[in-house]
Design a protein around this motif. Structure first.
Motif, mmCIF file in Angstrom:
data_model
loop_
_atom_site.group_PDB
_atom_site.id
_atom_site.type_symbol
_atom_site.label_atom_id
_atom_site.label_comp_id
_atom_site.label_asym_id
_atom_site.label_seq_id
_atom_site.Cartn_x
_atom_site.Cartn_y
_atom_site.Cartn_z
ATOM 1 N N GLU A 236 1.476 -13.519 -5.498
ATOM 2 C CA GLU A 236 1.519 -12.955 -6.847
ATOM 3 C C GLU A 236 0.428 -13.516 -7.757
ATOM 4 N N LEU A 237 -0.238 -14.570 -7.333
ATOM 5 C CA LEU A 237 -1.272 -15.191 -8.167
ATOM 6 C C LEU A 237 -2.404 -14.225 -8.542
ATOM 7 N N PRO A 238 -2.923 -13.395 -7.604
ATOM 8 C CA PRO A 238 -4.031 -12.498 -7.977
ATOM 9 C C PRO A 238 -3.654 -11.482 -9.059
ATOM 10 N N ARG A 239 -2.374 -11.178 -9.207
ATOM 11 C CA ARG A 239 -1.951 -10.143 -10.164
ATOM 12 C C ARG A 239 -1.398 -10.733 -11.460
ATOM 13 N N LEU A 240 -1.487 -12.036 -11.593
ATOM 14 C CA LEU A 240 -0.791 -12.696 -12.692
ATOM 15 C C LEU A 240 -1.314 -12.262 -14.061
ATOM 16 N N CYS A 241 -2.610 -11.946 -14.151
ATOM 17 C CA CYS A 241 -3.206 -11.564 -15.441
ATOM 18 C C CYS A 241 -3.293 -10.057 -15.625
ATOM 19 N N GLU A 242 -2.609 -9.283 -14.775
ATOM 20 C CA GLU A 242 -2.564 -7.836 -14.974
ATOM 21 C C GLU A 242 -1.587 -7.491 -16.094
ATOM 22 N N LYS A 243 -1.928 -6.432 -16.829
ATOM 23 C CA LYS A 243 -1.046 -5.990 -17.910
ATOM 24 C C LYS A 243 0.302 -5.550 -17.349
ATOM 25 N N GLY B 249 0.809 -1.214 0.000
ATOM 26 C CA GLY B 249 0.000 0.000 0.000
ATOM 27 C C GLY B 249 0.844 1.265 0.000
ATOM 28 N N VAL B 250 0.334 2.290 -0.673
ATOM 29 C CA VAL B 250 1.004 3.600 -0.719
ATOM 30 C C VAL B 250 -0.055 4.675 -0.507
ATOM 31 N N TRP B 251 0.189 5.595 0.419
ATOM 32 C CA TRP B 251 -0.686 6.740 0.666
ATOM 33 C C TRP B 251 0.022 8.013 0.240
ATOM 34 N N ARG B 252 -0.754 8.934 -0.311
ATOM 35 C CA ARG B 252 -0.223 10.266 -0.618
ATOM 36 C C ARG B 252 -0.862 11.252 0.350
ATOM 37 N N LEU B 253 -0.039 11.816 1.230
ATOM 38 C CA LEU B 253 -0.516 12.703 2.294
ATOM 39 C C LEU B 253 -0.110 14.144 1.985
ATOM 40 N N SER B 254 -1.055 15.061 2.115
ATOM 41 C CA SER B 254 -0.791 16.489 1.877
ATOM 42 C C SER B 254 -1.279 17.295 3.070
ATOM 43 N N ARG B 255 -0.507 18.324 3.427
ATOM 44 C CA ARG B 255 -0.911 19.248 4.477
ATOM 45 C C ARG B 255 -0.852 20.672 3.953
ATOM 46 N N SER C 18 -5.120 16.024 3.630
ATOM 47 C CA SER C 18 -5.813 15.149 2.675
ATOM 48 C C SER C 18 -4.983 13.887 2.486
ATOM 49 N N LEU C 19 -5.675 12.748 2.428
ATOM 50 C CA LEU C 19 -5.017 11.443 2.339
ATOM 51 C C LEU C 19 -5.662 10.648 1.212
ATOM 52 N N ARG C 20 -4.840 10.164 0.293
ATOM 53 C CA ARG C 20 -5.346 9.411 -0.862
ATOM 54 C C ARG C 20 -4.554 8.118 -1.015
ATOM 55 N N ASP C 21 -5.277 7.042 -1.312
ATOM 56 C CA ASP C 21 -4.641 5.750 -1.561
ATOM 57 C C ASP C 21 -4.222 5.699 -3.032
ATOM 58 N N VAL C 22 -2.912 5.685 -3.273
ATOM 59 C CA VAL C 22 -2.383 5.695 -4.648
ATOM 60 C C VAL C 22 -1.667 4.380 -4.953
ATOM 61 N N THR C 23 -2.063 3.316 -4.262
ATOM 62 C CA THR C 23 -1.389 2.032 -4.446
ATOM 63 C C THR C 23 -1.478 1.549 -5.887
ATOM 64 N N GLN C 24 -2.687 1.563 -6.443
ATOM 65 C CA GLN C 24 -2.867 1.068 -7.810
ATOM 66 C C GLN C 24 -2.101 1.926 -8.812
ATOM 67 N N GLN C 25 -2.079 3.222 -8.576
ATOM 68 C CA GLN C 25 -1.344 4.116 -9.473
ATOM 69 C C GLN C 25 0.153 3.807 -9.433
ATOM 70 N N LYS C 26 0.694 3.620 -8.224
ATOM 71 C CA LYS C 26 2.129 3.332 -8.107
ATOM 72 C C LYS C 26 2.469 1.960 -8.681
ATOM 73 N N LEU C 27 1.570 0.982 -8.486
ATOM 74 C CA LEU C 27 1.807 -0.336 -9.070
ATOM 75 C C LEU C 27 1.794 -0.273 -10.593
ATOM 76 N N ALA C 28 0.845 0.527 -11.130
ATOM 77 C CA ALA C 28 0.782 0.681 -12.582
ATOM 78 C C ALA C 28 2.052 1.346 -13.111
ATOM 79 N N GLU C 29 2.540 2.360 -12.378
ATOM 80 C CA GLU C 29 3.787 3.013 -12.793
ATOM 81 C C GLU C 29 4.958 2.037 -12.747
#
Length: 480
Positions: free
Chosen positions: A421-428, A221-227, A243-254
């Motif tokens: 890693e099995l759940p992510r095996l079919c991710e691009k 997991g990755v959070w982006r925290l701003s003050r 403000s707190l945002r979950d950017v896990t999927q974005q970082k994984l995609a990157e």
């Protein structure tokens, strides 16, 4: 002020008093005249009448006058009650029961006052209702935000927090967070390195944005925290908005895209280098015998095919990203399709001396499918089995049918896949972090494309695997 007002006599009293004073003065004058007449020898009876008649008229006149000014007196008394505070507002004034113009005017004035008071009260109630409704509406919007938001006081304690942030920090409700230090909640949820970095930034008063890791890997997991410091009269100096945002999927995609760029560079550079080297050898050496030339040409064709396959993978991904991938169905002989797919991967199996077993039913049904795409999926599954199985291992193709579906299972005795890693095996773009996998060329696109083709046919691809034991990929397609 009230004592002074209470000391003032009423209107009728003042008028009657003045009337009586004037009347008494007149009677005194009459009495004086009567006494003068009596002194001159007038009759006592005439003198008595002279005095009694004005006195009677004076008393009757005072009574009539008091009745005449009674309405005015009632109005004056009510107005004095407003002045002295006996009545709370003009709405407490009492209408008069009379038909005189003064009473009618007074009653009309009271009706207007009451109507204005009613409208004012209604307006106030409407304003209160609207304010309460607006507050609830904004509170609903605030809590519906997917991004966590919190307001902290100058000492760092939470003043206001929405539901998203409460859930992200693992609290039960907003009451658990309000009044406590927000940094402490983050410190318990993120990795020690991120907690230390946050603690240093909190000591400063300026704005900042920080990415917090929840574990040692991005997948944790990755959070982006701003003050942002709040400025204005509405906020206490030193207050901050978080403000707190979950950017896990974005970082994984990157991460996957970066890995794909690295893989793509390798996939392009290696065959191009081989093609260039063998082409230069053929050009510069005229004395190469025919057999060696054929071998060089075969290598050139193999590397060109490898490049073409990679380009096809890129085109498939582009179609998946745009949603343009489609299937063209034709009645297809599954027996022949499987045989052609096996034939294409046989050289790879033989190159690594892998034992191959194919177990099919005596008769396979014909399906209305996109033959080229299903064949590409089966070739991909068999090629992966050959690619990730060490030399001397085995690959098995098992085909089963029942009343509704056909299942094509590809089993191998390869390196296997870690459970996480099995759940992510079919991710691009995803490829296993296993170093043995990283050493083998691949784009991380084949399984993503295969899953999409299966989905478009109403089917699915499932995976079961055990690390260092082997894997089983099952392509399921509906018969109808």
């Amino acid at each position: 002020m009230n004592n002074i007002t209470n000391a003032i006599p009423s209107l009728s009293s003042r008028i009657v008093d003045r009337y009586l004073m004037c009347g008494l003065a007149s009677i005194l004058g009459v009495v004086s005249v009567a006494l003068t007449l009596a002194w001159r020898g007038a009759l006592i009876e005439s003198i008595s009448i002279t005095v009694a008649v004005p006195l009677f008229l004076l008393l009757v006149g005072s009574f009539i006058m008091r009745r005449s000014v009674q309405i005015n007196e009632s109005i004056e008394n009510q107005l004095q009650h407003i002045t002295t505070g006996v009545c709370n507002s003009p709405a407490d004034l009492v209408p008069l029961i009379a038909t005189t113009p003064v009473a009618a005017g007074w009653n009309k004035l009271l009706r207007q006052i009451n109507e204005q008071g009613t409208l004012g009260s209604l307006e106030e109630r409407l304003r209160e209702t609207l304010d309460a409704s607006a507050g609830k509406r904004w509170e609903g919007i605030f809590n519906a935000l997917s991004e966590g938001v919190a307001l902290t006081s100058p000492n760092g304690n939470v003043v206001l927090v929405n539901n998203a942030l409460v859930a992200m920090v693992g609290a039960t409700s907003g009451d658990d967070v309000v009044g406590r230090d927000l940094g402490q909640w983050f410190a318990t949820a993120v990795s020690p390195a991120s907690a230390a970095e946050l603690e240093q930034l909190q000591l400063k008063s300026n704005s900042f944005t920080l990415e917090l890791l929840l574990g040692t890997e991005l997948s944790a997991g990755v959070w982006r925290l701003s003050r942002t410091p709040l400025i204005g009269e509405a906020f206490e100096q030193g207050s901050s908005l978080w403000s707190l945002r979950d950017v896990t999927q974005q970082k994984l995609a990157e991460e996957m895209r970066n890995q794909f760029v690295f893989t793509a560079t390798h996939e392009l550079r290696t065959p191009l280098a081989n093609i260039k080297a063998y082409a230069e050898t053929l050009i510069d050496n005229d004395d190469i015998d025919v057999e060696h030339q054929k071998g060089f040409y075969n290598i050139l064709m193999s590397e060109a095919t490898r490049l073409a396959r990679f380009v096809d993978d890129l085109l498939d991904v582009s179609q998946m990203e745009s949603g343009a991938i489609s299937v063209v169905r034709h009645e297809t002989d599954m027996q022949r399709l499987i045989e052609e797919a096996v034939e294409k991967v046989t050289p790879s199996l033989q190159e690594k001396t892998l034992a191959f077993e194919s177990k099919l039913p005596a008769k396979l049904p014909k399906l209305r499918i996109d033959k080229d795409k299903i064949a590409a999926v089966l070739v991909n599954l068999l090629s992966n089995a050959a690619k990730y199985t060490p030399a001397g291992g085995s690959v098995r193709l098992l085909v089963e049918t029942d009343a509704d579906v056909i299942r094509l299972q590809v089993e191998d005795t390869g390196i296997g896949i870690a459970a996480d890693e099995l759940p992510r095996l079919c991710e691009k773009f995803f490829r296993s972090h296993d170093t043995r996998v990283q050493e083998i060329s691949g784009s991380g696109l084949g399984l993503a494309f295969a899953q999409e083709v299966a989905r478009l046919h109403g089917g699915d691809i499932t995976v079961s695997s055990e690390l260092n034991v082997g894997s089983r990929f099952t392509l399921t397609l509906p018969l109808n």
